[in-house]
Design an enzyme around this catalytic site. Structure first.
Site, PDB file in Angstrom:
ATOM      1  N   CYS A  46       0.840  -1.203   0.000  1.00 14.94           N
ATOM      2  CA  CYS A  46       0.000   0.000   0.000  1.00 14.94           C
ATOM      3  C   CYS A  46       0.875   1.253   0.000  1.00 14.94           C
ATOM      4  CB  CYS A  46      -0.887  -0.022   1.245  1.00 14.94           C
ATOM      5  SG  CYS A  46      -1.965   1.400   1.440  1.00 14.94           S
ATOM      6  N   SER A  48       0.571   3.782   1.780  1.00 11.17           N
ATOM      7  CA  SER A  48       0.872   4.227   3.156  1.00 11.17           C
ATOM      8  C   SER A  48       2.179   3.606   3.659  1.00 11.17           C
ATOM      9  CB  SER A  48      -0.260   3.842   4.105  1.00 11.17           C
ATOM     10  OG  SER A  48      -1.467   4.374   3.666  1.00 11.17           O
ATOM     11  N   HIS A  51       4.895   5.675   2.157  1.00 13.42           N
ATOM     12  CA  HIS A  51       5.039   6.937   2.880  1.00 13.42           C
ATOM     13  C   HIS A  51       5.815   6.737   4.180  1.00 13.42           C
ATOM     14  CE1 HIS A  51       1.518   9.151   0.745  1.00 13.42           C
ATOM     15  NE2 HIS A  51       2.641   9.210   0.083  1.00 13.42           N
ATOM     16  N   HIS A  67       0.146  -3.636   6.186  1.00 12.03           N
ATOM     17  CA  HIS A  67      -1.058  -3.524   7.019  1.00 12.03           C
ATOM     18  C   HIS A  67      -2.294  -4.030   6.290  1.00 12.03           C
ATOM     19  CE1 HIS A  67      -0.660   0.147   4.643  1.00 12.03           C
ATOM     20  NE2 HIS A  67      -1.969   0.099   4.562  1.00 12.03           N
ATOM     21  N   CYS A 172      -7.334  -3.051   3.506  1.00 10.84           N
ATOM     22  CA  CYS A 172      -7.061  -1.607   3.475  1.00 10.84           C
ATOM     23  C   CYS A 172      -7.721  -0.953   2.268  1.00 10.84           C
ATOM     24  CB  CYS A 172      -5.564  -1.301   3.484  1.00 10.84           C
ATOM     25  SG  CYS A 172      -5.234   0.475   3.518  1.00 10.84           S
TER      26      CYS A 172
HETATM   27 ZN   LIG Z   1      -3.186   0.924   3.192  1.00  8.68          ZN
END
Ligand SMILES: [Zn+2]
Ligand SMILES: [Zn+2]
Length: 373
Positions: A46, A48, A51, A67, A172
């Site tokens: 993902c 995220s 990041h 996640h 997610c």
């Molecule tokens: Zn995610």
């Protein structure tokens, strides 16, 4: 040192911001009270996570990221009754206490009890992950590992009709995108929708807009292949967002702009664009996670005069126990297409290449598939 009940698992560990993840064996301790150990079938990669490893949202180090996962229960700690070893589960990355004012108000995404999770710890303030004496932090689900230990409430029994590898994406991207449309914004039938950014979250939002009966449904991205995917998943129109006339083009499809505009990138320029694309009386929905110092120029007079709203959406405003069964039903009826969201699969060893592809904007979601899945 290997304590009683711990297992050795292969994991991708982040030791230093901006550096490649290190694939190595680490120790995973037995689940304690209210926890479960899960053998992962697959993990999504993902934005995220990207990041975090780039330091945009810096995590505690060292840490096992990831996640978005699904797999099978291997062991349960004391007091866990809703799952048993062997059960297939999807992991939500949203631990929540179920007792605080926010949880009781039906808003577990804002649970006030989970500061320990932001610190990379389990509920009792310790970690189950370590390498010898070195403590390794959790990223809630920590799915970039063959096995993980998670708070029991984040392991949701999976509908048996759903492929456990594809189910990882429910954890997610799909919950976020579908929840943004059906929960956060509550899109009404016959209203127009625009989605900026056609990655896993945006493509899921487009599917939810189709499920909600929205029309027209406009997809915006700068990558042609993603726009083609968007059309297959529910967009009635696609607009190349790299073209200078994109505002006029969207207004040509939805006169006055779209009733609901979803921004799935968290980028300052596209957030401003999202507001510009929103019709009078419409909702602009911030789904993407912006960098912490991002600020937006807002025209408050137009919010009042034109009855616009600007809302935020975290994890699709989901209530896991209510919303996962609904996602499973949408998958069963084939109204939600999970398999088409998977752009590529790879082994854990290739995870750094998967991030490099993401950084170049290539393809849809990559999922890591673990041995035995
Ligand atoms: Zn995610
Ligand atoms: Zn709570």
């Amino acid at each position: 040192m290997q304590s009683r009940g711990s297992v050795r698992v292969k994991a991708a560990v982040l030791y230093e911001i901006g550096k490649p993840l290190v694939i190595e064996e680490i120790e995973l301790d037995a689940p304690r009270a209210g926890e479960v150990r899960v053998r992962l079938a697959a993990s999504g990669v993902c934005r995220s996570d990207w990041h975090m490893l780039q330091g945009v949202h810096p995590p505690p180090l060292p840490i096992v990221l990831g996640h978005e996962g699904a797999g099978w229960i291997e062991a349960v700690g004391p007091g866990v009754e809703h799952v048993r070893p062997g059960d297939a589960v999807v992991l939500t990355w949203l631990p929540h206490c179920g007792r605080c004012a926010q949880c009781r108000a039906g808003r577990p995404t804002q649970c006030g009890e989970v500061a320990w999770s932001d610190l990379g710890l389990m509920r009792d303030g310790t970690t189950r992950l370590h390498r010898g004496e070195l403590r390794i932090h959790h990223n809630s689900a920590s799915t970039f590992a063959e096995q993980t230990v998670v708070p029991a409430e984040t392991a949701i029994p999976l509908d048996p009709s759903i492929d456990v590898r594809e189910a990882a994406l429910l954890g997610c991207a799909v919950m976020t995108g579908v929840g943004a449309v059906l929960r956060s914004a509550q899109v009404a039938p016959g209203r127009s929708v625009a989605v900026i950014g056609c990655g896993g979250v945006g493509l899921s939002a487009l599917q939810a807009a189709r499920i909600a009966g929205a029309a027209p449904i406009i997809a915006l991205d700068v990558v042609r292949a993603k726009l083609e995917l968007a059309r297959q998943m529910g967009a009635t129109h696609s607009v190349d967002a790299s073209q200078p006339d994109l505002l006029e083009r969207v207004r040509g499809i939805a006169p006055g702009g779209a009733d609901y505009v979803f921004e799935a990138l968290g980028d300052a320029a596209t957030l401003e664009l999202a507001v510009q694309l929103t019709a009078r009386g419409g909702k602009t929905v911030i789904v993407g996670l912006a960098e912490p110092d991002t600020r937006l120029p807002i025209d408050p007079l137009s919010l009042a005069f034109e009855e616009r709203s600007l809302i935020g959406c975290f994890y699709g405003s989901c209530v896991p126990n209510r919303d996962y069964p609904e996602l499973f039903a949408l998958c069963r009826s084939r109204r939600l297409q999970l398999g088409d969201l998977v752009g590529a699969t790879c082994e854990l060893e290739a995870i750094n290449d998967a991030f490099a592809r993401m950084a170049r904007g290539e393809g849809a979601r990559t999922i890591i598939v673990y041995p035995g899945a």
